[in-house]
Design a protein around this motif. Structure first.
Motif, PDB file in Angstrom:
ATOM      1  N   TYR A 107     -15.257  36.719  32.548  1.00  0.00           N
ATOM      2  CA  TYR A 107     -14.193  36.899  31.562  1.00  0.00           C
ATOM      3  C   TYR A 107     -14.223  35.789  30.509  1.00  0.00           C
ATOM      4  O   TYR A 107     -14.533  34.639  30.817  1.00  0.00           O
ATOM      5  N   VAL A 108     -13.855  36.158  29.294  1.00  0.00           N
ATOM      6  CA  VAL A 108     -13.635  35.175  28.238  1.00  0.00           C
ATOM      7  C   VAL A 108     -12.247  35.419  27.656  1.00  0.00           C
ATOM      8  O   VAL A 108     -11.703  36.524  27.750  1.00  0.00           O
ATOM      9  N   ARG A 109     -11.687  34.378  27.073  1.00  0.00           N
ATOM     10  CA  ARG A 109     -10.360  34.510  26.468  1.00  0.00           C
ATOM     11  C   ARG A 109     -10.485  34.957  25.024  1.00  0.00           C
ATOM     12  O   ARG A 109     -11.325  34.490  24.280  1.00  0.00           O
ATOM     13  N   ARG A 114      -7.598  38.365  28.134  1.00  0.00           N
ATOM     14  CA  ARG A 114      -8.947  38.077  28.604  1.00  0.00           C
ATOM     15  C   ARG A 114      -9.737  39.384  28.567  1.00  0.00           C
ATOM     16  O   ARG A 114      -9.183  40.472  28.741  1.00  0.00           O
ATOM     17  N   SER A 143      -8.418  35.083  37.150  1.00  0.00           N
ATOM     18  CA  SER A 143      -9.179  34.638  35.980  1.00  0.00           C
ATOM     19  C   SER A 143      -8.278  34.266  34.824  1.00  0.00           C
ATOM     20  O   SER A 143      -8.578  33.332  34.066  1.00  0.00           O
ATOM     21  N   SER A 144      -7.166  34.987  34.663  1.00  0.00           N
ATOM     22  CA  SER A 144      -6.215  34.634  33.604  1.00  0.00           C
ATOM     23  C   SER A 144      -5.717  33.214  33.799  1.00  0.00           C
ATOM     24  O   SER A 144      -5.681  32.400  32.861  1.00  0.00           O
ATOM     25  N   LEU A 147      -8.367  30.615  32.930  1.00  0.00           N
ATOM     26  CA  LEU A 147      -8.613  30.484  31.494  1.00  0.00           C
ATOM     27  C   LEU A 147      -7.492  29.740  30.783  1.00  0.00           C
ATOM     28  O   LEU A 147      -7.708  29.126  29.740  1.00  0.00           O
ATOM     29  N   ALA A 151      -7.665  25.423  29.529  1.00  0.00           N
ATOM     30  CA  ALA A 151      -7.684  25.491  28.064  1.00  0.00           C
ATOM     31  C   ALA A 151      -6.896  24.328  27.476  1.00  0.00           C
ATOM     32  O   ALA A 151      -6.223  23.576  28.192  1.00  0.00           O
ATOM     33  N   PRO A 203     -13.571  28.237  36.807  1.00  0.00           N
ATOM     34  CA  PRO A 203     -13.978  28.081  35.406  1.00  0.00           C
ATOM     35  C   PRO A 203     -15.477  27.825  35.268  1.00  0.00           C
ATOM     36  O   PRO A 203     -16.124  27.331  36.198  1.00  0.00           O
ATOM     37  N   ALA A 213     -15.791  30.344  29.983  1.00  0.00           N
ATOM     38  CA  ALA A 213     -15.537  31.611  30.659  1.00  0.00           C
ATOM     39  C   ALA A 213     -14.947  31.359  32.037  1.00  0.00           C
ATOM     40  O   ALA A 213     -14.821  30.216  32.496  1.00  0.00           O
ATOM     41  N   SER A 214     -14.595  32.443  32.683  1.00  0.00           N
ATOM     42  CA  SER A 214     -14.164  32.413  34.076  1.00  0.00           C
ATOM     43  C   SER A 214     -15.021  33.407  34.851  1.00  0.00           C
ATOM     44  O   SER A 214     -15.340  34.485  34.348  1.00  0.00           O
TER      45      SER A 214
END
Length: 248
Positions: A107-109, A114, A143-144, A147, A151, A203, A213-214
């Protein structure tokens, strides 16, 4: 002249919106696209014809539905592996899947959401199916939380100030979870977003120490228990370390 330029920009914007409709659908008809974008069918029809002529969409003459064309794949084929973690990290994701025997997602933000940019499905008969391209809020899910936890501080403020923040998620509890995640190096979730599913995420930092990413393992909650997630976390952290060393 200025009005003509605005019209041209609006047409480009709408054409891109049409293509983005296919992030969560394989094929769509004229009426479906017009409804999604709240546009007149005549407007959408003209744009579809242009996208079809340029090869970005293909129309099935029998169903009258559209799907992505080969021009999209030609563009994606020219992505640099250095810029595309979904391609670069796939072999490591497959190795991790074989190790923990659960579905692995990357996953990416993007803003306050995400995006799942890559996934390797578990080989188990009963497994979590993870569609690529799916967007999810940053308020729930392992994952949320990863991220947001790693951050910049202003990202957290943007996320918890989002008017779409779900009422069932307590903000103070969410922030406390982020502190715990930073201490232990991974996040877990059990049925936070979907009933019957669980996930553990860590992470991925690039060689400059930046969060990129996650990576998460997910599966049925009756199999991916809290004990199992704690057992798998070191394996995922090790894989994430190797992945990070591959990224600038």
């Amino acid at each position: 002249m200025e009005e003509e330029q605005k019209a041209n920009v609006r047409a480009v914007d709408r054409a891109l919106d049409i293509l983005l409709c296919f992030t969560d659908a394989t094929d769509l008809g004229l009426s479906e696209i017009a409804s999604r974008l709240s546009l007149h069918k005549s407007t959408v029809h003209r744009l579809l014809a242009t996208l079809e002529n340029k090869g970005f969409l293909i129309r099935d003459v029998q169903t009258e539905k559209y799907r992505l064309g080969f021009r999209v794949w030609e563009l994606s084929a020219n992505l640099s592996q250095n810029d595309d973690p979904a391609t670069l990290l796939l072999p490591e994701m497959e190795r991790l899947r074989d190790l923990v025997e659960e579905t692995i997602s990357l996953y990416v933000r993007d803003g306050n959401e995400r995006i799942r940019v890559q996934a390797v499905q578990s080989k188990q008969p009963i497994r979590r199916v993870a569609p690529i391209g799916a967007r999810m809020p940053l308020a729930v899910g392992a994952s949320s939380k990863v991220l947001v936890a790693y951050a910049e501080p202003f990202i957290l403020q943007e996320v918890i100030s989002d008017p779409n923040w779900p009422d069932f998620v307590n903000k103070e509890s969410f922030i406390e979870q982020l502190d715990q995640i930073r201490k232990q190096g991974f996040a877990t979730s059990v049925e936070e977003r979907e009933l019957g599913t669980a996930a553990v995420a860590v992470p991925i930092f690039n060689r400059n120490g930046q969060l990129v990413a996650s990576i998460a393992a997910s599966g049925p909650s009756n199999r991916l228990t809290p004990e199992k997630m704690s057992q798998y976390a070191p394996y995922i952290m090790e894989a994430a370390y190797r992945m990070g060393k591959m990224m600038k």
